[in-house]
Structure formats: C-alpha cells, structure tokens
Motif scaffolding. Sequence first.
Motif, short mmCIF file in Angstrom:
data_model
loop_
_atom_site.label_atom_id
_atom_site.label_comp_id
_atom_site.label_asym_id
_atom_site.label_seq_id
_atom_site.Cartn_x
_atom_site.Cartn_y
_atom_site.Cartn_z
N UNK A 137 0.83 -1.21 0.00
CA UNK A 137 0.00 0.00 0.00
C UNK A 137 0.86 1.26 0.00
N UNK A 138 2.05 1.16 0.61
CA UNK A 138 2.96 2.32 0.67
C UNK A 138 3.46 2.70 -0.72
N UNK A 139 3.65 1.70 -1.58
CA UNK A 139 4.07 1.98 -2.96
C UNK A 139 2.91 2.58 -3.75
N UNK A 140 1.73 2.00 -3.59
CA UNK A 140 0.56 2.50 -4.33
C UNK A 140 0.29 3.96 -3.95
N UNK A 141 0.38 4.28 -2.66
CA UNK A 141 0.09 5.67 -2.26
C UNK A 141 1.18 6.63 -2.76
N UNK A 142 2.40 6.13 -2.92
CA UNK A 142 3.48 6.98 -3.47
C UNK A 142 3.18 7.35 -4.92
N UNK A 143 2.64 6.41 -5.69
CA UNK A 143 2.31 6.69 -7.10
C UNK A 143 1.20 7.73 -7.18
N UNK A 144 0.26 7.63 -6.27
CA UNK A 144 -0.83 8.61 -6.23
C UNK A 144 -0.27 9.99 -5.89
N UNK A 145 0.67 10.00 -4.96
CA UNK A 145 1.28 11.26 -4.52
C UNK A 145 2.07 11.94 -5.64
N UNK A 146 2.88 11.16 -6.34
CA UNK A 146 3.70 11.74 -7.41
C UNK A 146 2.86 12.01 -8.66
N UNK A 147 1.86 11.15 -8.90
CA UNK A 147 0.93 11.42 -10.00
C UNK A 147 1.15 10.60 -11.26
N UNK A 148 1.92 9.49 -11.13
CA UNK A 148 2.13 8.65 -12.31
C UNK A 148 1.30 7.36 -12.21
N UNK A 149 1.18 6.71 -13.33
CA UNK A 149 0.39 5.49 -13.44
C UNK A 149 1.23 4.31 -12.96
N UNK A 150 0.62 3.41 -12.22
CA UNK A 150 1.37 2.31 -11.60
C UNK A 150 0.78 0.95 -11.96
N UNK A 151 1.64 0.04 -12.41
CA UNK A 151 1.26 -1.38 -12.49
C UNK A 151 2.03 -2.06 -11.36
N UNK A 152 1.35 -2.22 -10.24
CA UNK A 152 1.98 -2.72 -9.03
C UNK A 152 1.94 -4.25 -9.06
N UNK A 153 3.12 -4.86 -9.07
CA UNK A 153 3.19 -6.31 -9.12
C UNK A 153 3.32 -6.82 -7.68
N UNK A 154 2.31 -7.59 -7.25
CA UNK A 154 2.37 -8.14 -5.89
C UNK A 154 3.24 -9.40 -5.97
N UNK A 155 4.49 -9.24 -5.55
CA UNK A 155 5.44 -10.34 -5.60
C UNK A 155 5.36 -11.20 -4.35
#
Length: 449
Positions: A137-155
């Motif tokens: 969730x910390x990575x997803x919220x960082x993408x929202x903060x910076x404003x870029x599109x994210x394909x978050x791979x749950x490894x």
Amino acid sequence: MSRTIVEGGAVVAVDDAGTEFDEGHVVIDDDRVVAVGPGSAPPQDGPVRRIDATGCLVTPGLINTHHHLYQWATRGYAVDAPLFGWLTELYPVWARLDAESTHAAASAGLARLAATGCTTTADHHYLFPRGGGDVFGAVVSAADRVGVRLHAVRGSMDRGRSQGGLPPDSVVEDRDEALAATQEAVAEFHDPAPGARVRVAIGPCSPFTVSTELMREAADLARRLGVRLHTHLAETVDEEQQCLREFGRTPVEHAAELGWLGPDVWLAHGVHLSDAAIARLGATGTGVAHCPSSNGRLGAGMARLRPLLDAEVPVGLGVDGVASNESGGMVEELRQSLLLARARYGPEALAVRDALRLATRGGARCLGRDDELGALRPGALADVAVWRLDGLDHAGITDPVAALVLGPPPTVAALLCGGRTVVTDGAVAPELTDELRRASAHVRQEGTR
Ligand SMILES: [Zn+2]
C-alpha cells in the motif's frame, strides 16, 4: 470538461503510421488525447490551458516495465558484485524496510522516473518483512502522490535459506499466506477499467527464491482474477545453471512447465535465451522487460534484443531496481538499449526511433495497454512528455528523436499523466530528498529515526 493544448514544438506520435510533425499540436480533453496535427491547434471556443512546447519535442510518456521502487533506499551496496553475491549482501538490509521507508523510497523513485519522462511504471514488490506494515500500500500511495500510473506487481518469496533459497527466512512468506495476501492486493487496488491509474499484477520473485508450487498457483490465481503475471527469468548464467541442475530444464522450459508463458505474462531480463526459447516467447506472445543498464551493472550479460524483436516478442524497457542501477532514470535506457544492441549486432540493430518505440509501444504491449498507452493518437490516454531540446546539450542536432536518444538526457519541460501535470521545468516534489535521506539511514541502521 477541461481542455489542454500542447503546441509549438516537434511532435512524434509513435502511432502505427509513424506520424511526426516538425511543428505540431496535441489537443487533450480531460484525460484523453482528442487530436494530433501539424502547426498550431485550430481556434478554440471556451477556456483552454496552453503548454508552450517551443524548442521542445513532444512524445508519448515513457513506460517502465520493470522496477523495484523500495530499492531507492538501498543504492550503492555491493557495487562490484555479481547478482547472487549482490542479493546475499542486500537481503538483510532490505529486511529492515518498513511501510514508512518504503513509501519514501518509492516516492523518490517515482519522482526520478517522472523527471526522466516516465508516466507509467511497473513496480515488482516481493519484499514483505515481518512486522513491516503495509509496504505494498505504501508503494501505491506513493504513485498517487507523485501522479504517475502504476502497475503494481504483488510479488512473493517462499524459499528462504532453510529451504535452499537465497533470502533470509525473515523476509519470506508462507505460500498460502502469500497467495491470500496477493488476492487481497488485487481486490483492494486493481482497477480493470479503461484509463486505470493503478493495476495489480501477480509476480513471485524468481525461480530461485520461490517454490514451484507457488509459481504454479500464482499463475492459476492470476488467470482466475484476470490480472497479468510478471517474474524475473533468464537473467544470469548462474540462474540458468541452477535451473538445469535443479529441474533439468532451461528457465524458459521451466516457465512453460509452470504455466508461465502467454500473452498475459511479461518477464524481466530474458538475457540468456537460446533461439528455441526466443521462438517460444514469440509464439506465445510472452513479453520481455529489457533492462540494459541493470544487466551491465551486474555483469549479467547482453540480452539478444535483435533476435527477440525479429521473433515479434513484445519487448519493453526497464530501469530495474536502483540497487542495480543507481541512476534510475527512464530516458537513459533508450540510449543504453541502442548502444548495447549496436555493440552486439552492428549499426543496423536498432534505429533511434526503434529505441523510442521500445520505451512506449513496447512497454504498453508488455503491460497489456497497447489500446490506450504508448502513442499520441485520438482516444489514447493523455500521457505526454515534453522534452526541452533548445539548450547547449542538444544544439545543432536537427533530428529531435536523435537528440532525445543519443544526446544527454533532456530536461522534461512538462510531463502530463492523464492530462494532469506531474513535472514542470524538470521539477517534481522537492520535499522528497530529505525523506529519502532519512529512509536510507533507517535501513542502514544509523539510528536517525
Ligand atoms: Zn528486477
């Protein structure tokens, strides 16, 4: 509706027709491109925001197909070591990451990507230290903060040292626990709708940190949930030898056996591939995230880029985690991929426009978004990079694509993601620098937090 017009600069659309204008315009309504054409935009009714691209090149935003954003807090370790030695030194450091330091690292990494023209990035996150909180969730919220599109791979990793794997047991998960958390991550963050800013894919880390059962079950889960699959494959000779020793198969044969080939899969690296393996990737539509800087930094080898492209394998470019590419800039990978391909296969191996295409259309194919990302055309998402080319760094280079790919990394005059401004004159959220310094000190155990 809000309308934005980018005009005054060269436009390279990277569409199917290869549309380019020495001076052109892009018209954007809300989050979509509605028109691309030569000269200035036609007169408009109503309010319009104008972005002056005079002296600039306008391209689709770049797409990064492989990254580990958490590594922004751990640059500069094991600087002369090969992959396995590098991993062995870094795992215990990574084990100290928590949600706060991961968020700071991811924010910094995303800001660096944005400042180098990237509007969409994959992030392969497989590290879930016990007691570290919600690092995904910390990575997803960082993408929202910076404003870029994210394909978050749950490894995930379930083969710690006690199971013959490389990572310490404190950073691996139990298989069922990992699969359940993966399913939860898809339920919580994956947006299947057109125009999505966050999508989730499933990505056990690699065959040497993950059991065959987890690899197989992860593939089944992804297909049940309708999400994509991503993992590391065929990165080093050591990995290939281990795969042959343990399973009696090459990495691609092993992937096929586990259900890991297909148009919904993209693989990081794909450096050590035989002709037969490349043909198999092409026939199944399996994508490859080519990471030339990281492969060089770790001495992993040179990917067979020309044969991959000739076999019609979808190939995108990847920065890879910055523990193995301390620079972490996206535009640099265009130059690096071109130099490496030509060094290996000769001057015709990759044209400058092919390098730009890898980082746009190729990336969109790897992420399953060729219908709305990677090109400037009506209906596409308004992910746009405006590159400044009128300074000393690029003066006298008449072809703007050559200036972008071969010249020094240009300043990003403007970066739009879904029509929203992310970067202006090279600047992205300056407060991130201190946060990153604190996060790096935290994982080094310098006791500053
Ligand atoms: Zn990687």
